[in-house]
Every structure is written in structure tokens, then in C-alpha cells.
Motif scaffolding. Structure first.
Motif, PDB file in Angstrom:
ATOM      1  N   TYR A  51       1.063  -1.171  -0.123  1.00  0.00           N
ATOM      2  CA  TYR A  51       0.101   0.057  -0.118  1.00  0.00           C
ATOM      3  C   TYR A  51       0.983   1.216  -0.004  1.00  0.00           C
ATOM      4  O   TYR A  51       1.678   1.589   1.020  1.00  0.00           O
ATOM      5  N   TRP A  53       0.171   4.410   0.309  1.00  0.00           N
ATOM      6  CA  TRP A  53      -0.140   5.545   1.186  1.00  0.00           C
ATOM      7  C   TRP A  53       0.335   5.124   2.734  1.00  0.00           C
ATOM      8  O   TRP A  53       0.209   5.792   3.795  1.00  0.00           O
ATOM      9  N   LYS A  90      -4.891   8.148   9.448  1.00  0.00           N
ATOM     10  CA  LYS A  90      -4.033   7.528   8.563  1.00  0.00           C
ATOM     11  C   LYS A  90      -3.745   6.011   9.182  1.00  0.00           C
ATOM     12  O   LYS A  90      -3.491   5.109   8.214  1.00  0.00           O
ATOM     13  N   HIS A 276      -9.176   8.284  -4.197  1.00  0.00           N
ATOM     14  CA  HIS A 276      -8.520   7.773  -3.014  1.00  0.00           C
ATOM     15  C   HIS A 276      -8.766   8.866  -1.971  1.00  0.00           C
ATOM     16  O   HIS A 276      -8.355   9.866  -1.851  1.00  0.00           O
ATOM     17  N   TYR A 279      -5.850  10.680   0.349  1.00  0.00           N
ATOM     18  CA  TYR A 279      -5.009  11.905  -0.123  1.00  0.00           C
ATOM     19  C   TYR A 279      -6.077  13.288  -0.020  1.00  0.00           C
ATOM     20  O   TYR A 279      -5.646  14.195   0.237  1.00  0.00           O
ATOM     21  N   GLU A 282      -5.915  14.600   3.408  1.00  0.00           N
ATOM     22  CA  GLU A 282      -4.686  15.219   3.663  1.00  0.00           C
ATOM     23  C   GLU A 282      -4.548  16.511   2.923  1.00  0.00           C
ATOM     24  O   GLU A 282      -4.151  17.784   3.407  1.00  0.00           O
TER      25      GLU A 282
END
Length: 339
Positions: A51, A53, A90, A276, A279, A282
Motif C-alpha cells: 500500500y 499510502w 491514516k 483515494h 489523499y 490530507e
């Protein structure tokens, strides 16, 4: 406190609770005592080391949870100790407690249980962003949801059907097909059946929107059933099975990753998009606040609640991961962590 720290990648058996230091909130931070943690496919990919991220190991797995605020850092006036909240972050929810910035906690919806609250943020925001913000579905649209019995899939079926769309779902068993029908799909198809897309096309004469989460053959054939001006949103690749130690799997994974043929899209004036949630959280936090507000209003108006598939004890997180990987699960799978 106990937490599942991912210190190495591997099979589900690497997921074992260990003792770690209890975190303390700093200024602008909130500590939440966790009741339930939601399991997402991204965490399975993280466990495998696949992954992009994910954080640098070691770190505590987990992206969403429900719980009760048990300590506040300084400078917080809009939250209080004892308040029930949802957490979206996260990492860090596979633990008895978590500290996050205040922006990462949201009060639970009034009529939601703590199990439902732990199942809401990731799945429903992913479905909402994909269908409403990107595909811009409208009443009367024919919408195909692949992996429709999963967490995002059941959310998408509920949202699109309540909006007045004609929803069609794909799943891997007859039991799951019956489930998605019960939540608003007009018809269901088993994507393991080689004729499923032929049957879908015969029933629909094509669809306007596809929310695609499987990859491989399902992605490729989804393009074939798109109508002119159709929109396909990719929100996952559940069929991909890359094994770092098996070079043959590298070839199969490369073949199965969704790829865009601009010339083929031009023939139908169609669009392929990809989403996604991480992202966006963030990079566009203010927009995501507005999106969450709209989503909460919608589910309240239409009395929509998450589908809870199965709840595992915290110590059985490895069984929960294997259960999802083996395609046994439906709806949301949870870890029960605290009372």
C-alpha cells in the motif's frame, strides 16, 4: 495499552496485540478510548507491504474507529470528555486508545450504534465521493457497483438507489447477491460467472456509471457495458494478488491493474476516474468537511445505516484479515476492542 503494531509485513499471523505506551494528547489533540475499529482492504494491503499510502514501519494499523473521548489536549472547546465520536485517520485504530488531531474526530450520528459508527466514515465517504462528486449520478441513471456486497459496495448501493438511480450489483455468491438486492439493487450478477456481463447487458442495454473495485477482467468488461457519456470510477483493486516472492504473480498483477485506452474511451465519449480518500483528507480537509456534512444529511434523511457483516475480538485480528481475503465477508468487518 494493547495495540497491533505492524513491524514486519507478511501473512495475517503478524497481527498480534502487544503492550505499548499509552499516548498523551498535545495541544489541539484528542485521545479516544476505542470501542470498535473498522477493517479496510487498504490495511490488508499495508500488512502485505503493498500500500503506497502506508507509513514507514513500525506503526499501528487502522484507519477508522468509534469510541469515547477520554482526554483532551489544550485549546479544544468544541469537544468534551465522555463524548462518543467517530475517528478517521491514516493509522492507529487497532489499539485500545488513539491520539489524533481534533479535526480527525466527528460526533457519532444520533441514531447510530457504536458498531455502525465504526463502519461509516471510510466506506460511505468513499462511495459518496465516487458517485456524487466524481460520477455525478442523477435520478434515472443506471449504475453498476462491482464488489457490491462489501463495505463500500453496500454503501454505494444504498446511496445510489435512494437517489433514484437504477442500481445493479456484482458479487461473488448468490447469498451476497440476495443481500445487495435487499439494500436497493434491482438485479445482481455473480462476477465468477463468465456470462455475467452478457446477462447484465441484456437486462440493461448498458449502464451510465460504474463504481469499480475489483480490477482485472471485471474492470475490462465494465468498460464494454458503459453507455455513451458513461463514467467509470475506480475505487479499489480487490482481485490483485501480488506476492513479492512469486515473480509469476508480478506478471498477473501487471495485467490486472486497470489501464486506460484513450482511443477506446473516445469511441463512447466516456470517462475513467480514480479516487483515494486518504489523499483528499490530507490535501483538501475543508472540502471534505463540506462533503461529510452533505453525506450525514443524506443518510439521516433516507434512514441509511451501515451493513455490519461480522465482529471479531481484538485478539483475532488475524482471523478477520483472512476472512476478508478469502472473500467470505460482506458489509463491514469490525474488531471489538473496548466496552
Amino acid at each position: 495499552m494493547k495495540a497491533i503494531v505492524l513491524s514486519k509485513t507478511g501473512a495475517p499471523e503478524v497481527l498480534l496485540p502487544i503492550e505499548v505506551k499509552e499516548p498523551e494528547p498535545a495541544k489541539g489533540e484528542v485521545r479516544v478510548k476505542i470501542n470498535y475499529a473498522g477493517i479496510n482492504y487498504a490495511e490488508i494491503l499495508s500488512r502485505k507491504g503493498l500500500y503506497g499510502w502506508a507509513l514507514k514501519r513500525p506503526y499501528i494499523l487502522g484507519m477508522e474507529a468509534s469510541g469515547t473521548i477520554d482526554k483532551l489536549g489544550s485549546g479544544i472547546s468544541n469537544l468534551k470528555v465522555g463524548q462518543k465520536v467517530m475517528v478517521g485517520t491514516k493509522c492507529g485504530t487497532y489499539a485500545e486508545k488513539i491520539v489524533v488531531p481534533k479535526e480527525r474526530v466527528v460526533p457519532v450520528l444520533d441514531n447510530y450504534s457504536m458498531e455502525e459508527s465504526a463502519s461509516f466514515l471510510v466506506n460511505y465517504m468513499t462511495a459518496w465521493v465516487s458517485l456524487i462528486k466524481m460520477a455525478k449520478i442523477s435520478p434515472g441513471d443506471k449504475v453498476l457497483v462491482t464488489a457490491a456486497a462489501g463495505g463500500v459496495g453496500t454503501a454505494a448501493v444504498q446511496i445510489a438507489s435512494r437517489l433514484g438511480c437504477k442500481v445493479f450489483g456484482m458479487a461473488g455468491s448468490e447469498e451476497k447477491i440476495e443481500l445487495i438486492r435487499s439494500f436497493g439493487a434491482l438485479s445482481g450478477y455473480n462476477y465468477r460467472d463468465p456470462n455475467c456481463f452478457i446477462d447484465l447487458l441484456g437486462d440493461t442495454c448498458g449502464v451510465d456509471v460504474v463504481l469499480e473495485m475489483v480490477g482485472g477482467t471485471v474492470f475490462k468488461k465494465s468498460l464494454d457495458v458503459l453507455n455513451p457519456f458513461g463514467r467509470l470510477v475506480v475505487a479499489g483493486f480487490a482481485s490483485l494478488d501480488l506476492k513479492k516472492w512469486n515473480p509469476l504473480s508480478w506478471i498477473q498483477t501487471w495485467r490486472d491493474i486497470p489501464k486506460v485506452n484513450i482511443g477506446k474511451l473516445a469511441q463512447k465519449s466516456a470517462a475513467i476516474m480514480s479516487s483515494h480518500l486518504g489523499y483528499l483528507l490530507e490535501e483538501e480537509p475543508k472540502q471534505m468537511e463540506y462533503i461529510l456534512s452533505d453525506l450525514k444529511d443524506f443518510v439521516k434523511k433516507h434512514d441509511i445505516k451501515p451493513v455490519i457483516g461480522k465482529v471479531f475480538p481484538f485478539v483475532d485480528a488475524h482471523h478477520a484479515h483472512r476472512y476478508i481475503e478469502n472473500r467470505q465477508s460482506y458489509g463491514k468487518v469490525l474488531l471489538k476492542i473496548g466496552d
